[in-house]
Structure formats: structure tokens, C-alpha cells
Scaffold this motif. Structure first.
Motif, short mmCIF file in Angstrom:
data_model
loop_
_atom_site.label_atom_id
_atom_site.label_comp_id
_atom_site.label_asym_id
_atom_site.label_seq_id
_atom_site.Cartn_x
_atom_site.Cartn_y
_atom_site.Cartn_z
N ILE A 372 2.41 79.20 34.68
CA ILE A 372 1.67 78.50 33.83
C ILE A 372 0.17 78.81 33.69
O ILE A 372 -0.40 78.70 32.36
N GLY A 373 -0.38 79.01 34.90
CA GLY A 373 -1.76 79.70 34.83
C GLY A 373 -1.88 80.89 34.05
O GLY A 373 -2.90 81.24 33.43
N PHE A 374 -0.89 81.77 34.11
CA PHE A 374 -0.89 83.10 33.45
C PHE A 374 -0.60 82.71 31.90
O PHE A 374 -1.62 83.31 31.11
N TYR A 375 0.19 82.01 31.35
CA TYR A 375 0.10 81.67 30.15
C TYR A 375 -1.29 80.74 29.56
O TYR A 375 -1.78 81.11 28.47
N LYS A 376 -1.81 80.08 30.63
CA LYS A 376 -3.21 79.43 30.01
C LYS A 376 -4.39 80.52 29.97
O LYS A 376 -5.24 80.36 29.12
N GLU A 377 -4.05 81.44 30.64
CA GLU A 377 -5.23 82.58 30.64
C GLU A 377 -4.88 83.40 29.39
O GLU A 377 -5.59 83.73 28.28
N ASN A 378 -3.72 83.45 28.77
CA ASN A 378 -3.36 84.32 27.49
C ASN A 378 -3.96 83.45 26.40
O ASN A 378 -4.46 83.83 25.37
N THR A 379 -3.72 81.72 26.32
CA THR A 379 -4.35 81.08 25.55
C THR A 379 -5.94 81.27 25.19
O THR A 379 -6.21 81.12 24.34
N LYS A 380 -6.23 81.42 26.47
CA LYS A 380 -7.99 81.52 26.42
C LYS A 380 -8.46 82.78 25.79
O LYS A 380 -9.34 82.83 24.95
N ILE A 381 -7.62 83.75 26.08
CA ILE A 381 -7.75 85.25 25.34
C ILE A 381 -7.76 84.97 23.68
O ILE A 381 -8.57 85.60 23.25
N ILE A 382 -6.75 84.28 23.56
CA ILE A 382 -6.47 84.07 22.00
C ILE A 382 -7.45 83.24 21.39
O ILE A 382 -8.08 83.51 20.34
N THR A 385 -10.79 85.11 20.90
CA THR A 385 -10.46 85.93 19.82
C THR A 385 -10.95 85.56 18.43
O THR A 385 -11.60 85.99 17.59
N PHE A 386 -10.11 84.31 17.89
CA PHE A 386 -10.42 83.57 16.85
C PHE A 386 -11.71 83.12 16.57
O PHE A 386 -12.44 83.16 15.85
N ASN A 387 -12.09 82.71 17.79
CA ASN A 387 -13.57 82.11 17.87
C ASN A 387 -14.68 83.23 17.46
O ASN A 387 -15.65 82.98 16.65
N SER A 388 -14.29 84.28 17.92
CA SER A 388 -15.32 85.58 17.59
C SER A 388 -15.25 86.07 16.16
O SER A 388 -15.93 86.50 15.73
N LEU A 389 -14.30 85.62 15.60
CA LEU A 389 -13.90 86.02 14.28
C LEU A 389 -14.28 85.04 13.19
O LEU A 389 -14.28 85.11 11.96
N GLY A 390 -15.06 83.85 13.80
CA GLY A 390 -15.51 82.75 13.10
C GLY A 390 -14.51 81.81 12.35
O GLY A 390 -15.04 81.04 11.70
N PHE A 391 -13.35 81.76 13.20
CA PHE A 391 -12.16 80.72 12.64
C PHE A 391 -12.62 79.30 13.40
O PHE A 391 -13.07 79.58 14.51
N LYS A 392 -12.10 78.22 12.76
CA LYS A 392 -11.96 76.85 13.45
C LYS A 392 -10.74 76.96 14.25
O LYS A 392 -9.68 77.06 13.53
N VAL A 393 -10.92 76.72 15.41
CA VAL A 393 -9.79 76.86 16.61
C VAL A 393 -9.61 75.87 17.22
O VAL A 393 -10.73 75.08 17.57
N TYR A 394 -8.60 75.15 17.06
CA TYR A 394 -8.09 73.83 18.05
C TYR A 394 -6.78 74.18 19.14
O TYR A 394 -6.12 75.06 19.02
N GLY A 395 -6.88 73.15 19.92
CA GLY A 395 -5.92 73.15 20.87
C GLY A 395 -6.16 74.38 21.94
O GLY A 395 -7.49 74.77 22.09
N GLY A 396 -5.31 74.72 22.76
CA GLY A 396 -5.23 75.88 23.75
C GLY A 396 -5.98 75.34 24.98
O GLY A 396 -5.45 76.12 25.99
N GLU A 453 -3.18 93.27 23.00
CA GLU A 453 -2.66 94.08 21.58
C GLU A 453 -2.75 93.29 20.22
O GLU A 453 -3.33 93.68 19.31
N ALA A 454 -2.29 92.16 20.28
CA ALA A 454 -2.36 91.34 19.17
C ALA A 454 -3.66 90.69 18.85
O ALA A 454 -4.05 91.01 17.49
N CYS A 455 -4.44 90.49 19.82
CA CYS A 455 -5.87 90.08 19.40
C CYS A 455 -6.56 91.25 18.97
O CYS A 455 -7.48 91.20 18.03
N ARG A 456 -6.32 92.48 19.52
CA ARG A 456 -6.90 93.94 18.91
C ARG A 456 -6.66 93.70 17.36
O ARG A 456 -7.43 94.10 16.64
N ARG A 457 -5.43 93.68 16.98
CA ARG A 457 -4.94 93.69 15.72
C ARG A 457 -5.48 92.50 14.72
O ARG A 457 -5.87 92.86 13.52
N PHE A 458 -5.73 91.55 15.41
CA PHE A 458 -6.24 90.38 14.82
C PHE A 458 -7.74 90.67 14.29
O PHE A 458 -8.30 90.26 13.26
N LYS A 459 -8.26 91.10 15.15
CA LYS A 459 -9.75 91.80 15.02
C LYS A 459 -9.97 92.94 13.91
O LYS A 459 -10.87 92.75 13.23
#
Length: 463
Positions: A372-382, A385-396, A453-459
Motif C-alpha cells: 500500500i505504501g508503494f501505491y501511495k508513493e505512486n499517487t504522490k508522483i502523479i 506531476t499534475f500540480n507542476s502543470l498547473g492543474f487543480k488536483v484532488y484526492g491522492g 513514464e506516464a508522468c513524463r508523457r503527461f508533461k
């Protein structure tokens, strides 16, 4: 050889060409008929009239009119269908799926070893077992009560072990029947609404507002902290409530759940509380509705090992129906649920239950927390990523889902744009209800290299 013999040979060769080597087909055709066009015409005349004359046989059984109300397909199979179509279009694409919330990391060995041992024991006279109790094995029910509901007044005979929370939601709907009204968070997990439609609790789908008639949609938005304004919610018999929420990732506070329980008491309603993601909670919020005083008189809770231990394929969950929960005539709800369980279900797999018991051992709990800690770290990365792109992000923070806002955009359009331009599968927010329009849900269930890799593509797409 006569002309008829030649034509017969040609017809056999043509109709069998899917099974014969091309050289045989070509040889037969050239030897049998001097005018190829004439040969082809004769071959076509053999099968085509029969196909045109065939009419599908129909029974006299009418289709269930409630199922006919459902709009298109269920959300997640539709996402999978579009993913498959994308792969046909781009067969060499490296598609990354962050859409359907399916776990990806291996089940810890301490858990699978217990299942293997139970499986092997079935090959011995001493270890074989057939049908078990429909409500689940006593040892597992005791362990669930002591692990997750210690000091909450929940006893092992309040717990029904099952093949997953989603299945239990439909079983509960059978208990409630068609003559009840229901309320649901908007947005929310689509199984609540779809099962209500199938049971006949709703009216027709209203395309202008993207809602079914006779369902109370409790709007949950960033503006109200993803908790509905209960003063504007109409009285209903059943209230479906998920916390931490799928898809928004929002978790209700103790004060909010206290208000929800009081609201149910004031209206004589039953809350169906979905706690499938409770183990992901980081904040000091309730993990069970039964942490709220008085909840045992108005609430049922469903839960699952799917996202706790990676049991999405193993299938194991549980539902709590307290003895204190009564229908308007004083009859215990648990007795009716038990009747439905015994009628519709033969009990969870004994091998899966062995795995569930191993999950609740000290070693199992520690191993689950690591995954579960692994998945939560994934969540933090995502989220980052979206915060850095200026999106409003919720959850996670309290759930493995990230809820990303695309103001003014159609959710399916955003889904298609991301899939087409990045080969990443997400989930359109409108699939969770009209309140999800303009959002997409990004799942944190994925291998680390895929998430990065997904976060790289989002950016690359939105920078």
C-alpha cells in the motif's frame, strides 16, 4: 472430365480455401474452369441465398425492462473496449493503463504461501473440505472483527465473508427490493446506480441532466469539500456513501460522518457505507462508519481485500450488518441478508479465505502495508506531476486515485485526447455521474516505471 464435374471441383476448392494452401486453390481453379469470372459467380450462388433467408429465432420472453434502461455499457468494460480499439489502431504502442483500478504488484509471499498450503491440503483426506459456511469461516470472521473493529461493538456474527464488496452491493439491493428510494454521492462508483436501475428502483434516464429519475444525486464538489449539503438532500430509504471516495479520493471527517448518521436517523434511512479504501487513509479520519456513535442502528458497511492485498482476481471481501439494524417492522436486516446469501451464494473460496486469514496475521498486515505504501508513493508522483502543470488536483492522500480538473472540457474528450496523444488510459469523470464532468480519474495502480513514464508523457502533452 464433364463440365459439371469441373464446376463441382471448383466449388469445393473455393469453399474450402480457408483450410487449403493457396497453391491448391489456384491450381484447382485454373484447371477446372476456363473462364474465372463464371467460376466465381457459381461459387457465390451456393451460400448467399441461404444466409439471406435465415431469420433469428426469438423466444416469447420479454426483456427485463429495467436492464433496458441502462445507458450503454458499464463504465470499466467501455474503457477497456476503447483501449482495445486503440491497440488495433496503434499495434506497436506502449499503452500504459492508469484507468481501471486494478492492482499490479505481486501478492506478498506470506499470503500466497498460506493459500498454496490450503490448496495442497485439499489433496489429502485430512485437509479436504467441501462446502463451507455461507457466512464465511469462523476464524476469518473473528480475525476481521478483532483487527478492524476492535472496541467498536462489532462481533464475528455481524460479519459476512464474500467474494467481494461489489457482489455484496448487488446482494444488498436484492434485500432492499424495488420499492425503495436511494441517494448516492455524485460522483460515485457506478455499481450503486446501475444496481438500483436493474432492481427497478429508478425511473428512466433523463438525457438533459444525465441522471436517472427517482435517484437523489448528492453533489460532491471541490466547493463543498466533496461532502454533500445534507440540508438540500431529499429523504430516501437508502444512502450509498463511499469514504475514502472512489473516484474523488476525498475522505469524510468524523464531524461529517456524525452529521450523516444523524441525517439517516432523522429520516429513518439505511446507510450503505463502502470502506473499500479505508486502509489507504493518511488523515485522522474514521476508517469505519461504526466509529460514529449510533451508526450500528442505521448503517451497513462493505469492505474488500481487493485493494488491501491485491485480491482483485482472488476475490474476497466482507459486509457488516449489525444486529441492531432493523427494518420498519422491527425485523433484523441481518436475517434477510443472511437469507439472500444462503440462497444466492455458496460461500467464498476456502483457498481465498486462507489467504484472507494470512493477511490479518502480524506478518501479513506488515506486508500489506508495504504494498500500500508503494501505491501511495505512486499517487504522490502523479499528484506532483499534475500540480507542476498547473492543474487543480484532488484526492491522492487518502486513496489511490487522483482527481484532475479540466474546466470546461468534456471528460470523454479529455480521455480520448490523452489516449490518442500519449497512449495512456485514464477514466473519464462523467462515467461516475454528472458531477464528474470536467474531471478525469488517474489510478496509482501501476508498476513504478510505468507511472514515471506516464508522468513524463503527461508533461510532454500539457507543458
Amino acid at each position: 472430365m464433364s463440365l459439371m464435374s469441373n464446376l463441382s471441383t471448383s466449388m469445393i476448392s473455393s469453399s474450402s480455401s480457408a483450410f487449403l494452401a493457396p497453391t491448391s486453390f489456384n491450381s484447382s481453379r485454373s484447371q477446372s474452369v476456363s473462364v474465372p469470372v463464371k467460376s466465381i459467380k457459381i461459387c457465390k450462388c451456393v451460400a448467399t441465398p441461404q444466409e439471406q433467408q435465415q431469420t433469428a429465432y426469438k423466444t416469447k420472453v420479454s426483456r427485463n425492462s429495467n436492464i433496458a434502461k441502462l445507458q450503454a455499457g458499464y463504465l470499466f468494460p467501455e474503457v477497456a473496449r476503447r483501449r482495445a480499439a486503440h491497440l488495433l489502431k496503434y499495434p506497436n504502442a506502449q499503452v500504459i493503463s492508469l484507468g481501471i483500478g486494478d492492482t499490479t504488484e505481486p501478492i506478498p509471499d506470506v499470503i500466497t504461501s498460506a493459500m498454496a498450503k490450503r490448496s495442497q491440503a485439499l489433496s489429502t483426506l485430512e485437509g479436504y473440505s467441501g462446502y463451507g459456511a455461507e457466512q464465511g469461516e469462523k476464524a476469518l470472521r473473528v480475525a476481521l472483527a478483532s483487527t478492524f473493529y476492535s472496541n467498536l461493538g462489532i462481533e464475528e456474527d455481524d460479519i459476512f465473508v464474500s467474494d467481494g464488496a461489489k457482489c455484496d452491493i448487488s446482494r444488498l439491493q436484492v434485500v432492499f427490493g424495488s420499492n425503495v428510494t436511494m441517494a448516492v454521492q455524485d460522483p460515485s462508483y457506478p455499481a450503486y446506480v446501475d444496481s438500483s436501475v436493474i432492481m427497478g428502483q429508478t425511473g428512466q434516464f433523463q438525457k438533459d441532466v444525465e441522471k436517472y429519475a427517482n435517484i437523489e444525486y448528492m453533489r460532491c464538489t471541490p466547493e463543498n469539500g466533496f461532502f454533500p449539503n445534507l440540508s438540500t438532500v431529499a429523504k430516501t430509504d437508502i444512502i450509498f456513501f463511499c469514504s475514502p471516495n472512489n473516484p474523488t479520493g476525498a475522505a469524510a471527517t468524523r464531524e461529517q460522518l456524525t452529521r450523516l448518521v444523524q441525517f439517516a436517523k432523522d429520516n429513518g434511512s439505511i446507510i450503505v457505507y463502502d470502506s473499500a479504501y479505508a486502509i489507504y487513509m493518511s488523515d485522522d479520519n474514521p476508517r469505519s462508519i461504526f466509529e460514529i456513535p449510533g451508526a450500528k442502528e442505521v448503517a451497513i458497511e462493505t469492505a474488500s481485500f481487493s485493494k488491501y492485498a491485491g485480491f482483485t482476481g482472488v476475490r474476497l471481501g466482507w459486509t457488516i450488518v449489525p444486529k441492531q439494524l432493523l427494518f420498519s417492522d422491527g425485523f433484523p436486516v441481518a436475517k434477510d441478508f443472511n437469507r439472500i446469501v444462503c440462497t444466492c451464494f455458496n460461500g467464498a473460496s476456502n483457498i481465498a479465505q486462507a489467504g484472507g486469514l494470512a493477511c490479518l496475521s502480524p506478518e501479513g498486515l506488515e506486508a500489506m502495508q508495504e504494498v500500500i505504501g508503494f501505491y501511495k508513493e505512486n499517487t504522490k508522483i502523479i499528484v506532483e506531476t499534475f500540480n507542476s502543470l498547473g492543474f487543480k488536483v484532488y484526492g491522492g492522500k487518502n486513496a489511490p486515485y487522483v482527481w484532475v480538473h479540466f474546466p470546461g472540457r468534456n471528460s470523454w474528450d479529455v480521455f480520448s485526447e490523452i489516449l490518442e496523444k500519449t497512449h495512456i488510459v485514464t477514466t473519464p469523470g462523467s462515467g461516475f455521474g454528472p458531477g464528474g464532468e470536467g474531471f478525469i480519474r488517474v489510478s496509482a495502480f501501476g508498476h513504478r516505471e510505468n507511472v514515471l513514464e506516464a508522468c513524463r508523457r503527461f508533461k510532454q502533452l500539457y507543458n
